[in-house]
Design a protein around this motif. Structure first.
Motif, short mmCIF file in Angstrom:
data_model
loop_
_atom_site.label_atom_id
_atom_site.label_comp_id
_atom_site.label_asym_id
_atom_site.label_seq_id
_atom_site.Cartn_x
_atom_site.Cartn_y
_atom_site.Cartn_z
N ILE A 57 0.77 -1.23 0.00
CA ILE A 57 0.03 0.11 0.09
C ILE A 57 0.98 1.24 0.08
N LEU A 58 2.10 1.07 0.85
CA LEU A 58 2.61 2.31 0.82
C LEU A 58 3.47 2.42 -0.55
N GLY A 59 3.88 1.58 -1.22
CA GLY A 59 4.48 1.58 -2.46
C GLY A 59 3.71 2.01 -3.46
N LEU A 60 2.09 1.51 -3.38
CA LEU A 60 1.11 2.24 -4.46
C LEU A 60 1.15 3.84 -4.03
N PHE A 61 1.17 4.04 -2.92
CA PHE A 61 0.70 5.45 -2.58
C PHE A 61 1.94 6.45 -3.20
N VAL A 62 3.09 6.02 -2.69
CA VAL A 62 4.28 6.77 -3.25
C VAL A 62 4.49 6.67 -4.58
N GLY A 63 4.26 5.57 -5.27
CA GLY A 63 4.40 5.67 -6.59
C GLY A 63 3.22 6.35 -7.49
N GLY A 64 2.13 6.38 -6.58
CA GLY A 64 0.99 7.11 -7.30
C GLY A 64 1.24 8.67 -7.09
N VAL A 65 1.89 9.10 -6.22
CA VAL A 65 2.30 10.58 -5.86
C VAL A 65 3.65 11.09 -6.92
N ILE A 66 4.36 10.02 -7.10
CA ILE A 66 5.60 10.29 -8.13
C ILE A 66 4.79 10.19 -9.47
N VAL A 67 4.01 9.28 -9.90
CA VAL A 67 3.59 9.40 -11.29
C VAL A 67 2.70 10.47 -11.44
N GLY A 68 1.87 10.94 -10.30
CA GLY A 68 0.94 12.07 -10.51
C GLY A 68 1.67 13.32 -10.73
N GLN A 69 2.79 13.46 -10.13
CA GLN A 69 3.59 14.72 -10.12
C GLN A 69 4.46 14.87 -11.60
N THR A 70 4.66 13.47 -11.98
CA THR A 70 5.46 13.54 -13.36
C THR A 70 4.18 13.92 -14.59
N LEU A 71 3.16 13.25 -14.45
CA LEU A 71 2.14 13.49 -15.52
C LEU A 71 1.77 15.06 -15.50
N TYR A 72 1.45 15.61 -14.05
CA TYR A 72 0.97 17.21 -14.04
C TYR A 72 2.21 17.76 -14.80
N SER A 73 3.46 17.50 -14.51
CA SER A 73 4.33 18.40 -15.08
C SER A 73 4.69 18.25 -16.51
N MET A 74 4.38 17.02 -16.99
CA MET A 74 4.49 16.77 -18.50
C MET A 74 3.02 17.52 -19.17
N THR A 75 1.86 17.42 -18.41
CA THR A 75 0.62 18.21 -19.01
C THR A 75 0.82 19.61 -18.94
N LYS A 76 1.82 20.31 -18.07
CA LYS A 76 1.78 21.76 -17.87
C LYS A 76 2.94 21.87 -18.85
N MET A 149 -3.05 2.34 -10.68
CA MET A 149 -2.38 3.55 -9.95
C MET A 149 -2.13 4.65 -10.78
N CYS A 150 -1.67 4.55 -11.86
CA CYS A 150 -1.36 5.48 -13.02
C CYS A 150 -2.51 6.15 -13.53
N LEU A 151 -3.72 5.52 -13.72
CA LEU A 151 -5.13 6.29 -13.98
C LEU A 151 -5.33 7.19 -12.82
N VAL A 152 -5.29 6.60 -11.53
CA VAL A 152 -5.76 7.22 -10.51
C VAL A 152 -5.01 8.52 -10.39
N ALA A 153 -3.56 8.47 -10.50
CA ALA A 153 -2.66 9.59 -10.64
C ALA A 153 -2.85 10.55 -11.52
#
Length: 171
Positions: A57-76, A149-153
């Motif tokens: 669960i911790l790995g999914l959470f941390v991975g989701g945060v990292i993927v979310g930040q990466t996707l957001y910066s790529m989108t921006k 996880m990537c879809l949620v992120a």
């Protein structure tokens, strides 16, 4: 204390089983029952299962945060191009495909690198005498979990794409 009996001569098995059943301090188990009992103990009774679940669960959470930040910066980074497409008449779902393509790309990158690391570790552990089983079910569950996880992120990136204004191009 546990004993495993591997008979050289299978003809003596019925006599040995009969003798073992008469012993009050012995418990006779088939290999499948022994395996199930061992798994139940280590996963459920010892706390190792809870530790594994917490780690996952911790790995999914941390991975989701990292993927979310990466996707957001790529989108921006591509927000001006997305606004231009919207000004030219692109529909919101067409703009969302950009983000979803990034989701699939990041998920595939994560699965490939994770599976490669698992196979490398499996080979290294085999050299020291430990056997690691990577079943197709585990791989499938890992792929689906990574994609989910990537879809949620991607939610924040998708919201950003849906809210992009065509007038952004004119600024």
């Amino acid at each position: 204390m546990y004993y495993v009996v591997d008979l050289v001569d299978q003809r003596c098995a019925p006599d040995l089983v009969t003798w073992m059943k008469r012993q009050p301090d012995l418990q006779l188990l088939a290999a499948s029952a022994w395996s199930r009992k061992t798994v139940d103990y280590w996963v459920g009774g010892s706390g190792a299962g809870a530790a594994l679940l917490f780690t996952a669960i911790l790995g999914l959470f941390v991975g989701g945060v990292i993927v979310g930040q990466t996707l957001y910066s790529m989108t921006k980074e591509h927000l001006l191009e997305l606004a231009t497409l919207k000004a030219l008449g692109a529909r919101p779902w067409e703009l969302a495909r950009f983000v979803l393509w990034l989701v699939v790309f990041l998920a595939a990158t994560g699965v490939i690198s994770g599976f490669s690391a698992a196979l490398l570790l499996k080979g290294l552990l085999l050299r020291v005498g430990l056997t690691v089983v990577v079943s197709p079910e585990t791989v499938g569950l890992s792929v689906l979990g990574t994609l989910a996880m990537c879809l949620v992120a991607s939610i924040t990136s998708l919201v950003t794409v849906y809210k992009v204004e065509a007038a952004t191009v004119l600024r």
